[in-house]
Design an enzyme around this catalytic site. Structure first.
Site, PDB file in Angstrom:
ATOM      1  N   TYR A   1       0.960  -1.057  -0.086  1.00 61.67           N
ATOM      2  CA  TYR A   1      -0.104   0.132   0.201  1.00 61.67           C
ATOM      3  C   TYR A   1       0.819   1.382   0.223  1.00 61.67           C
ATOM      4  O   TYR A   1       1.765   1.308   0.695  1.00 61.67           O
ATOM      5  CB  TYR A   1      -0.829  -0.025   1.212  1.00 61.67           C
ATOM      6  CG  TYR A   1      -2.352  -0.320   0.808  1.00 61.67           C
ATOM      7  CD1 TYR A   1      -3.115   0.305  -0.216  1.00 61.67           C
ATOM      8  CD2 TYR A   1      -3.085  -1.178   1.601  1.00 61.67           C
ATOM      9  CE1 TYR A   1      -4.229   0.087  -0.599  1.00 61.67           C
ATOM     10  CE2 TYR A   1      -4.358  -1.629   1.294  1.00 61.67           C
ATOM     11  CZ  TYR A   1      -5.100  -1.039   0.289  1.00 61.67           C
ATOM     12  OH  TYR A   1      -6.432  -1.067  -0.284  1.00 61.67           O
TER      13      TYR A   1
ATOM     14  N   GLU B   1      -0.454   5.095  -0.624  1.00 62.45           N
ATOM     15  CA  GLU B   1      -1.048   6.126  -0.960  1.00 62.45           C
ATOM     16  C   GLU B   1      -0.108   7.300  -0.426  1.00 62.45           C
ATOM     17  O   GLU B   1       0.679   7.582   0.068  1.00 62.45           O
ATOM     18  CB  GLU B   1      -2.202   6.381   0.121  1.00 62.45           C
ATOM     19  CG  GLU B   1      -3.667   5.653  -0.245  1.00 62.45           C
ATOM     20  CD  GLU B   1      -3.662   4.557   0.531  1.00 62.45           C
ATOM     21  OE1 GLU B   1      -2.592   3.750   0.731  1.00 62.45           O
ATOM     22  OE2 GLU B   1      -4.835   3.932   0.729  1.00 62.45           O
TER      23      GLU B   1
ATOM     24  N   ASP C   1      -6.646  12.990 -25.181  1.00 61.11           N
ATOM     25  CA  ASP C   1      -6.633  11.565 -24.807  1.00 61.11           C
ATOM     26  C   ASP C   1      -6.167  10.858 -25.920  1.00 61.11           C
ATOM     27  O   ASP C   1      -6.711  10.427 -26.998  1.00 61.11           O
ATOM     28  CB  ASP C   1      -8.030  11.241 -24.430  1.00 61.11           C
ATOM     29  CG  ASP C   1      -8.384   9.843 -24.432  1.00 61.11           C
ATOM     30  OD1 ASP C   1      -7.440   8.947 -24.476  1.00 61.11           O
ATOM     31  OD2 ASP C   1      -9.461   9.535 -23.561  1.00 61.11           O
TER      32      ASP C   1
ATOM     33  N   THR D   1      -4.180   5.440 -21.810  1.00 58.79           N
ATOM     34  CA  THR D   1      -3.912   4.140 -21.065  1.00 58.79           C
ATOM     35  C   THR D   1      -2.599   3.807 -21.819  1.00 58.79           C
ATOM     36  O   THR D   1      -1.966   4.165 -22.364  1.00 58.79           O
ATOM     37  CB  THR D   1      -5.091   3.198 -21.721  1.00 58.79           C
ATOM     38  OG1 THR D   1      -5.052   3.126 -23.166  1.00 58.79           O
ATOM     39  CG2 THR D   1      -6.484   3.494 -21.408  1.00 58.79           C
TER      40      THR D   1
ATOM     41  N   LYS E   1      -2.547  -0.248 -24.757  1.00 55.50           N
ATOM     42  CA  LYS E   1      -2.787  -0.190 -26.214  1.00 55.50           C
ATOM     43  C   LYS E   1      -1.400  -0.311 -27.146  1.00 55.50           C
ATOM     44  O   LYS E   1      -0.728  -1.269 -27.076  1.00 55.50           O
ATOM     45  CB  LYS E   1      -3.953   0.820 -26.700  1.00 55.50           C
ATOM     46  CG  LYS E   1      -5.292   0.785 -25.844  1.00 55.50           C
ATOM     47  CD  LYS E   1      -6.138   1.747 -26.186  1.00 55.50           C
ATOM     48  CE  LYS E   1      -7.519   1.400 -25.397  1.00 55.50           C
ATOM     49  NZ  LYS E   1      -7.818   2.574 -24.435  1.00 55.50           N
TER      50      LYS E   1
ATOM     51  N   ARG F   1      -2.398  -3.110 -18.305  1.00 56.96           N
ATOM     52  CA  ARG F   1      -3.399  -2.100 -18.239  1.00 56.96           C
ATOM     53  C   ARG F   1      -3.384  -1.073 -17.130  1.00 56.96           C
ATOM     54  O   ARG F   1      -3.551  -1.209 -15.780  1.00 56.96           O
ATOM     55  CB  ARG F   1      -4.806  -3.121 -17.889  1.00 56.96           C
ATOM     56  CG  ARG F   1      -5.122  -4.315 -18.532  1.00 56.96           C
ATOM     57  CD  ARG F   1      -6.255  -4.910 -18.645  1.00 56.96           C
ATOM     58  NE  ARG F   1      -7.509  -4.204 -19.447  1.00 56.96           N
ATOM     59  CZ  ARG F   1      -7.181  -4.099 -20.754  1.00 56.96           C
ATOM     60  NH1 ARG F   1      -6.615  -5.029 -21.340  1.00 56.96           N
ATOM     61  NH2 ARG F   1      -8.135  -3.327 -21.395  1.00 56.96           N
TER      62      ARG F   1
END
Ligand code: DSN
Length: 450
Positions: free
Chosen positions: A54, A56, A199, A225, A228, A234
């Site tokens: 973790y 954050e 984008d 992203t 692609k 991903r």
């Protein structure tokens, strides 16, 4: 590489599913233009123990202890993203493209603000203000369109922007086959005082390789992203350009705060490592060759399909993607062709076309692309052959037409599926597809599964 040994002995059910998916990808042509195959190095980063942490916050500003190595991996990913896109700021934490785009809204817009984006049925994305998406409900969305010839309607975009004065404009799409006119968008956005967000999810690998114009000089923000054409895991990224910082020196801070604590909790550190590895790969000379080949392959495929009499939106492509206009075979015909191609082990997706005569559910086009096939090593001769196979399968669907009465459609489609499953021509194509795929193995080390 014995990636599957433990899962095979501990969870046979899931191992079997992975094995079936592995077979499907090895023996089929993956032609959905937003998909790709990652390297073994990216797979290993994704499958690493970094998934356990973790973290954050951001490097050196975390809410949990023990993050010294996570800081290192996130910093490497950030630095590589800045280098790859020529930008002064990058955030590599978005879980994917949609959360990245939502963070842009969260950073820049208030509910009710006017935003402009590429209309979904014209090839845009849900998060660019589509009415069924959060962004079309919370903000006042003014969609722009493509012309009947499939090219962006810059005159309409200027006149809508001047009339509605958006706070934010998007340039980018999921089904647009021509180069994005970033410079023209920037002139419009600058004239009306809007932020311009590019984008580039579909084309980011092409942009890094220099085979598509970069938006870095023109947009204030870039989202993408990472899975692609960029060929990573991903995930998502947001970049702030120098132009963005010149417009608003707080822009990078606003974006970072919008991601955390605004929208997300802990970043997926194994994905961050995968993104870092993919960016390293994308910065190598052979990635330039790969991206150039993706475009050459798309052009070769377009030529082959057109030679077979298949109609393409804009009569070709500038990028990795093609959009087949199936209206000569009937409205909504994409439904039949996607299914028939699936039966031939050719994976594509039905898609709306400009001025779609039916609906996104029963669209009249087919979207396909070459990034994944190019990763397998296929080149122009294979594209020419694949174009012939696709045209053959399309012709096998020509006797079918969607019933005009909606309640009759499900029953008709069921009968169609049964009919196409028994179609000898489609099965002959499938046998040839499997034979071709065997010459271009993907992950042979997974043979442990067989
Ligand atoms: N699902 C993506 C695509 O296929 O283009 C867009 O988010």
């Amino acid at each position: 590489m014995d990636r599957m040994q433990d899962i095979e002995s501990s969870d046979r059910e899931v191992a079997e599913i992975i094995k079936k998916e592995h077979n499907r990808t090895e023996e089929g042509l993956e032609m959905i233009p937003s998909e790709n195959f990652v390297s073994k190095a990216v797979l290993q980063a994704m499958g690493s123990i970094l998934t356990n942490k973790y973290s954050e916050g951001y490097p050196r500003k975390r809410y949990y202890g023990g993050n010294q190595f996570i800081d290192e991996v996130e910093t490497i990913a950030i630095e590589r993203a800045k280098k790859a896109f020529g930008v002064p700021h990058a955030n590599v934490q978005p879980y994917s493209g949609s959360p990245a785009n939502l963070a842009v809204y969260a950073a820049l817009c208030r509910p009710g603000d006017v935003i402009m984006g590429h209309n979904l049925p014209d090839g845009g994305h849900l998060t660019h203000g589509w009415k069924a998406n959060f962004t079309g409900q919370v903000y006042k969305s003014v969609p722009y369109h493509v012309k009947a010839d499939g090219y962006l309607d810059l005159e309409e975009i200027r006149s809508l922007a001047e009339e509605h004065k958006p706070v934010l404009m998007w340039v980018g799409a999921t089904a647009y086959v021509r180069e994005f006119p970033f410079e023209e968008f920037a002139k419009i956005a600058d004239d009306v005082g809007a932020y311009l967000a590019a984008d580039i999810a579909h084309i980011s690998g092409l942009v890094i390789a220099g085979v598509h114009k970069s938006p870095a000089k023109y947009a204030h923000i870039i989202t993408t992203t990472t899975h692609k054409t960029m060929r990573g895991p991903r995930g998502g990224m947001i970049m702030v350009t120098q132009k963005g910082l010149d417009k608003d020196p707080e822009l990078a801070t606003k974006i970072d705060r919008a991601i955390f604590p605004g929208l997300q909790g802990g970043p997926h550190d194994h994905t961050t490592a995968g993104i870092a590895v993919a960016l390293h790969e994308a910065l190598q000379p052979d990635f330039k060759e790969y991206a150039a080949q993706v475009v050459k392959n798309a052009k070769a495929l377009a030529a082959s399909l057109m030679k077979e009499g298949i109609k393409l939106v804009t009569d070709g492509t500038d990028n990795h993607m093609l959009l087949i206009d199936l209206t000569p075979f009937g409205k909504g015909h994409g439904v039949f062709v996607q299914e028939a191609l699936d039966e031939a082990n050719i994976t594509t997706n039905k898609n709306t076309i400009p001025a779609e005569p039916l609906s996104p559910f029963y669209p009249s086009g087919l979207r396909l692309g070459t990034p994944a096939l190019t990763t397998r090593g296929m080149k122009e001769p294979e594209m020419e052959q694949i174009g012939k196979w696709i045209a053959t399968v399309i012709r096998e669907t020509k006797a079918y037409a969607l019933p005009a009465s909606k309640p009759e459609i499900p029953g008709y489609l069921k009968a169609f599926k049964e009919g196409i499953k028994g179609n000898k021509t489609v099965h002959d194509v499938r046998a040839q597809v499997v034979a071709l795929c065997k010459k271009f193995p993907l992950y042979p080390e997974f043979d442990i599964l067989h």
